[in-house]
Write an enzyme that holds these catalytic residues in place. Structure first.
Site, short mmCIF file in Angstrom:
data_model
loop_
_atom_site.label_atom_id
_atom_site.label_comp_id
_atom_site.label_asym_id
_atom_site.label_seq_id
_atom_site.Cartn_x
_atom_site.Cartn_y
_atom_site.Cartn_z
N PRO A 235 56.08 53.70 5.82
CG PRO A 235 55.46 55.97 5.85
CD PRO A 235 55.12 54.66 5.22
CG ASP A 409 51.14 53.58 7.59
OD1 ASP A 409 51.89 54.51 7.22
OD2 ASP A 409 50.38 52.98 6.81
CG HIS A 410 55.26 58.97 10.61
ND1 HIS A 410 54.30 59.72 11.24
CD2 HIS A 410 56.45 59.49 11.00
CE1 HIS A 410 54.87 60.65 11.97
NE2 HIS A 410 56.18 60.53 11.85
NE ARG A 411 51.54 54.62 4.22
CZ ARG A 411 51.18 53.57 3.50
NH1 ARG A 411 51.26 53.62 2.18
NH2 ARG A 411 50.73 52.48 4.09
CB ILE A 413 49.44 56.83 13.37
CG1 ILE A 413 48.20 55.95 13.11
CG2 ILE A 413 49.55 57.16 14.86
CD1 ILE A 413 48.28 54.59 13.77
#
Length: 437
Positions: A235, A409-411, A413
Site C-alpha cells: 500500500p 510502504d504504509h504497512r 511507515i
C-alpha cells in the site's frame, strides 16, 4: 574425475538464465578461476568461472540458449586421470532468434518468469555449506584471500557445494563476511510479497498496426514481475515537498572547485544521496522493512540508486552512505553506474539497500511518484530543479526549486513519520553545510 558444470544461481532470485557467450570450447584446458562463460541472469550479465581444473569434454547447452534452469548441466570437464576425448558439443540446441515481422499477428507474449521465493535471504542462493570445519575454495580464491588477509571460514561460497570462488573474495574486506552474506537483511523480501503470483502473459489483439516484436530479456522479465508484485502487495502513500536548491548549488560549486585537483566532480544527485542517507539516520522509523510479523529497523543507510542500463533499470547500492564523504559517494557512484551500464555489477553491488533514490530531473521531469523496491519501505523520486516564483523571507522572489516525492510502504511507515523524513531531507538540502558535518 569428471565434473559436471551446472547452471549456477548467480543471484538470490535467479531460477533460470541464458548462456550469453561461451569463452571456452571443447578440448580447451581450464584452470580454477578461468572464465568459462557469460551468463545473463535476472539482473545482469555475469562471468562464470571454473572451480576445477581439467579439459572441457562437452558443451551441453549451446550459446544463446534461453531459460536454462539453475542446476542444469551445461558443460563437462574431465580431470587429468580421465579420458578427455571430446564429446559431441551443444547437446541442447539454441532456440532460433526471433525475427521481426511487420503487419503480422503477434504471438502471445512469453510467460513471465515464475517468481522466486523472494523471502529467501541472499545466502540461500548458495549451495549447502561444506561439512565440518573444512573450507572448500578454488586455488585462485585462496591466493586472493591470502594476499588480502581474509578469513575464508567467514566467507560464504557461491560455487558448487558452497565452494568459495574468485568473485566471493575479490571485493571482500578483512574480517568481513562474503559479499552475498554482507548484504543487509533487507535482501530478504517480506513474506507477504512471496505469495504474489506472477501475472499471466497478456495476449494483445492484432489491430493491423505494423510492429516489431522484441523478446524480453531476463532483466526486463524480472522488472515486470517485481514491479507488479510491488503495486499489488504494497500500500503506497506519497508525500511531496518543494525544496530550494540555491544554497546547495552554491556549495556544490565551491566543493567542485576545491576537489578539481583530485579529479572529483560532484553532481547534485551525489548530494541528494547524502541528504537521504543522513535523513534516514535522523528518522530511523523510516529506515525499515516490513517482514510479515516483524518490522526491521536498520542501523545504517544503504542507498539504492536507480540507473538506466541498456538491459533495463538496475539499482547499485552506496553502502553506509550516511557515514561517507560526498566525494567518496561521487567516486563510488561513477564506478557503479559505469558497471551497471556495462552489465558488470556483482550481486553484492545491487542486492540489499535500505531505501532507494530515483532522479529524473535531468530529463526535465518536474515531479513523479516512484514504485517502492521491495523489501525496502521507501523510495525518493527527484524532479528537476527549475526557476520558479518562490516566497523568500516573506517576499516573492525567483528561486531554484525542485519537487521531491517520497513513496512509503504504509504497512511499515505512518504518514506522520514519512512527513518527518521529508522535512529532514528538505532541511538538509536547504542548509547543506549539515551534509558536511
Amino acid at each position: 574425475m569428471t565434473v559436471s558444470i551446472k547452471m549456477p544461481a548467480l543471484s538470490p532470485t535467479m531460477e533460470e538464465g541464458t548462456i550469453a557467450r561461451w569463452l571456452v570450447k571443447v578440448g580447451d584446458t581450464v584452470s580454477s578461476g578461468d572464465i568459462l562463460a557469460e551468463i545473463e541472469t535476472d539482473k545482469a550479465t555475469m562471468e562464470f568461472e571454473a572451480v576445477d581444473e581439467g579439459t572441457v569434454v562437452s558443451i551441453d547447452v549451446a550459446e544463446g540458449t534461453e531459460g536454462v534452469k539453475v542446476g542444469t548441466v551445461i558443460a563437462t570437464i574431465a580431470g587429468e586421470d580421465d579420458d578427455a576425448a571430446p564429446a559431441p558439443a551443444a547437446k541442447v540446441e539454441a532456440a532460433p532468434a526471433p525475427t521481426a515481422k511487420a503487419e503480422a499477428a503477434p504471438a502471445p507474449a512469453p510467460a513471465a518468469a515464475a517468481p522466486a521465493p523472494v523471502a529467501a535471504p541472499a545466502a540461500a542462493a548458495a549451495a549447502p555449506a561444506p561439512k565440518g570445519d573444512r573450507v572448500i575454495a578454488s586455488p585462485l580464491a585462496k591466493r586472493i584471500a591470502a594476499d588480502k588477509g581474509l578469513d575464508l571460514s567467514a566467507i560464504k561460497g557461491s560455487g558448487p557445494n558452497g565452494r568459495i570462488v574468485k568473485a566471493d573474495v575479490s571485493d571482500a574486506k578483512p574480517a568481513a563476511a562474503a559479499p552475498a552474506a554482507a548484504a543487509p537483511a533487507a535482501a530478504a523480501p517480506a513474506p507477504a510479497a512471496a505469495t504474489a503470483p506472477a501475472p499471466a502473459a497478456a495476449s494483445i489483439p492484432d489491430f493491423g498496426i505494423p510492429y516489431e516484436a522484441t523478446k524480453l530479456n531476463n532483466v526486463r522479465k524480472t522488472i515486470a514481475r517485481r514491479l507488479t508484485e510491488a503495486k499489488q502487495t504494497i500500500p503506497h502513500i506519497y508525500l511531496t515537498v518543494d525544496i530550494r536548491l540555491d544554497a546547495l548549488l552554491k556549495l556544490r560549486g565551491e566543493l567542485n572547485k576545491a576537489l578539481e585537483p583530485q579529479g572529483v566532480k560532484l553532481s547534485v544527485n551525489d548530494l541528494i544521496i547524502k541528504a537521504l542517507a543522513k535523513a534516514l539516520l535522523m528518522v530511523p522509523k523510516c529506515n525499515v522493512s516490513f517482514a510479515g510479523d516483524e518490522l526491521r529497523t536498520y542501523s545504517r543507510a544503504d542507498i539504492s540508486v536507480a540507473v538506466a542500463a541498456p538491459s533495463g533499470l538496475i539499482t547499485p547500492i552506496i553502502v553506509d552512505a550516511g557515514s561517507k564523504s560526498i566525494s567518496t559517494i561521487a567516486t563510488e557512484m561513477k564506478t557503479l553506474a559505469g558497471k551497471a551500464r556495462e552489465g558488470k555489477l556483482q550481486p553484492h553491488e545491487y542486492q540489499g539497500g535500505t531505501a532507494s533514490l530515483s532522479n529524473l530531473g535531468m530529463f526535465g521531469i518536474k515531479q513523479f511518484d516512484a514504485v517502492i523496491n521491495p523489501p525496502q519501505a521507501m523510495i525518493l523520486a527527484v524532479g528537476a530543479g527549475e526557476q520558479r516564483p518562490h516566497v523568500v523571507d516573506g517576499a516573492l522572489a525567483v528561486a531554484t526549486v525542485m519537487s521531491v516525492t517520497g513513496s512509503f510502504d504504509h504497512r511499515a511507515i505512518d504518514g506522520a513519520d514519512g512527513a518527518e523524513l521529508m522535512q529532514a531531507i528538505k532541511t538538509l538540502i536547504e542548509n547543506p553545510l549539515g551534509l558536511l558535518a
